[in-house]
Design an enzyme around this catalytic site. Structure first.
Site, short mmCIF file in Angstrom:
data_model
loop_
_atom_site.label_atom_id
_atom_site.label_comp_id
_atom_site.label_asym_id
_atom_site.label_seq_id
_atom_site.Cartn_x
_atom_site.Cartn_y
_atom_site.Cartn_z
N CYS A 142 53.78 59.15 55.33
CA CYS A 142 52.84 59.53 56.39
C CYS A 142 53.09 60.94 56.95
CB CYS A 142 52.91 58.51 57.52
SG CYS A 142 52.57 56.84 56.95
N HIS A 180 52.62 61.43 66.60
CA HIS A 180 52.48 60.55 65.44
C HIS A 180 51.81 59.26 65.91
CE1 HIS A 180 53.17 59.03 61.47
NE2 HIS A 180 53.90 58.02 61.91
N GLU A 205 59.29 57.90 69.52
CA GLU A 205 58.69 59.22 69.70
C GLU A 205 58.56 59.57 71.17
OE1 GLU A 205 54.90 61.86 68.08
OE2 GLU A 205 54.77 59.67 68.04
N LYS A 212 45.20 58.98 66.70
CA LYS A 212 45.15 57.77 65.88
C LYS A 212 44.53 56.60 66.63
CE LYS A 212 49.02 58.67 62.70
NZ LYS A 212 49.61 59.91 63.24
N HIS A 252 45.28 55.27 61.30
CA HIS A 252 46.36 56.01 60.64
C HIS A 252 45.94 56.37 59.22
CE1 HIS A 252 50.06 57.60 59.48
NE2 HIS A 252 50.87 56.58 59.67
N PHE A 307 57.78 56.69 56.31
CA PHE A 307 58.76 55.76 55.76
C PHE A 307 59.84 56.54 55.02
CE2 PHE A 307 55.84 51.76 55.24
CZ PHE A 307 55.84 51.62 56.62
#
Length: 416
Positions: free
Chosen positions: A168, A308, A319, A338, A343, A403
């Site tokens: 991502c 994010h 975050e 998002k 996403h 990831f």
């Protein structure tokens, strides 16, 4: 070091296709999440996603205007999204009529997953009909670097041609590395970004098996809700974001429109877990500080952070902790687009860098929608709940985490 600016942008997204359409919807707080109707999702835990709406009306996804239908059959949809977004960016930058040295124009476009649906479909064909049923286009249709390849071929761009894969964080890393190629003199112009087309039976089933996706199936537009106590997972989406990066003096010499400067790029690794971020967001914090140091800026210089912010429990809090620690006592605000787009996985960082750039251009910060009951950790930090905010934005920071513990941050600033 050579200065890198943004001279063109293009977007394919669930909230609109075309720069101004997508931006208008994001600023208005309009969600692009809907029930899945591209395939039968009735047996899946998650039955909602963000997919570009296909059609010929302005703001809709119309690949036929860019790629001949017979050629579309040779591209997985993630690659096609990338080519369509690149076409808008190239035209926006005036490169469709460019007569300069195309050996100095490169492409850096990646994907987090690539042609997952094409792989799935060919596995079924193999199982049901044997090897003779496999398409000769199977491999070039789905491999991740073919988005960059098709863009290069379509426009004759013969400079560096690369495709990064960092889950991502792919879009952000592709922009950052593209900027470095310009800074180091390997190119004068780079077409950069990410594309993703993983919304399909296998993709949704895979993320559902991880318990990562929201199951708010009856309220799709309220399902993506970063930092809200009622969040229950992220929403898979697909599309592409492409930016044209250019060396500043080169852009000025050809009279290009300049949106902003890619002033800083930072990256780091968590070294913590294959899917979960470090609880305190320490890896993301190091990426943010590296980007600010690269730009020669301090946290107090940042006006807006595009998070994010996926709408997951651990990710949101990690975050938030890192941002609150770094930007304590500053006037920075943060939002997660998002909440509207879902996403976009490998395309997310590029789409969000575009939103940061437009926030600078228009002096408006997009909201975090569905933020009705903030988690206690939010405190008094401004997450721009539900309604966009007019304010000058001279410096914006965009975060993308993936990831494997991979992190990327970009600093975009106004060009005087």
């Amino acid at each position: 070091m050579r200065k890198v600016v943004i001279t063109g942008m293009g977007i394919v997204s669930p909230v609109g296709c075309g720069l101004e359409y997508a931006w208008k919807n994001v600023v208005s707080g309009k969600s692009g999440i809907r029930k899945i109707d591209e395939f039968d999702a009735s047996d899946l835990a998650c039955q909602i996603a963000g997919v570009p709406v296909r059609g010929t009306e302005p703001g809709m996804y119309n690949p036929d205007a860019v790629v001949e239908p017979r050629d579309q059959r040779k591209m997985d949809k993630c690659i096609l999204y990338g080519v369509v977004a690149a076409d808008e960016a190239v035209r926006d930058a005036g490169l469709d009529t460019y007569d300069g040295d195309k050996n100095r124009i490169g492409v850096s476009v990646g994907s987090g997953i690539g042609g997952l649906n094409t792989i799935y479909e060919n596995c079924i064909e193999l199982a049901n009909g044997g090897p003779r049923h496999i398409s000769p286009f199977f491999i070039p249709k789905c491999i991740i670097n073919m988005a960059a390849g098709h863009i290069s071929i379509k426009y004759g761009f013969k400079g560096p041609n690369v495709a990064l894969v960092t889950a991502c964080a792919t879009g952000a890393h592709s922009i950052g590395e593209g900027a470095r190629l310009i800074q180091h003199g390997d190119a004068d112009i780079m077409i950069c970004g990410g594309c993703e087309g993983a919304v399909g039976k296998i993709g949704v089933a895979g993320f559902s098996a991880m318990k990562a996706l929201s199951t708010r199936n009856d309220e799709p537009q309220r399902a993506s809700r970063p930092w809200d106590t009622d969040r229950d997972g992220f929403i898979m989406s697909e599309g592409a974001g492409i930016l044209v990066l250019e060396e500043y003096e080169h852009a000025r010499a050809r009279g290009a429109k300049i949106y902003g400067e890619v002033a800083g790029y930072g990256l780091s690794g968590d070294a913590h877990h294959i899917t979960a971020p470090a609880p305190d967001g320490e890896g993301g914090a190091r990426a943010m500080m590296a980007a600010l140091n690269d730009a020669g800026l301090k946290p107090a210089d940042v006006d807006y952070i595009n998070a994010h912010g996926t709408s997951t429990g651990l990710g949101d809090l990690g975050e938030l902790a890192a941002v609150k620690n770094l930007f304590a006592g500053t006037n920075a605000c943060m939002s997660s687009t998002k909440s509207m787009t879902g996403h976009l996985l490998g395309a997310a960082g590029a789409v969000e860098a575009i939103f940061c750039t437009l926030a600078i251009r228009d002096g408006i910060v997009p909201p975090t929608i569905n933020l009705e009951n903030p988690v206690p950790e939010v405190g008094d930090f401004d997450l721009v709940p539900n309604v966009a905010k007019k304010r000058p934005v001279n410096v914006a920071l965009s975060n993308s985490f993936g990831f494997g513990g991979t992190n990327a941050s970009l600093v975009i600033k106004k060009v005087a």
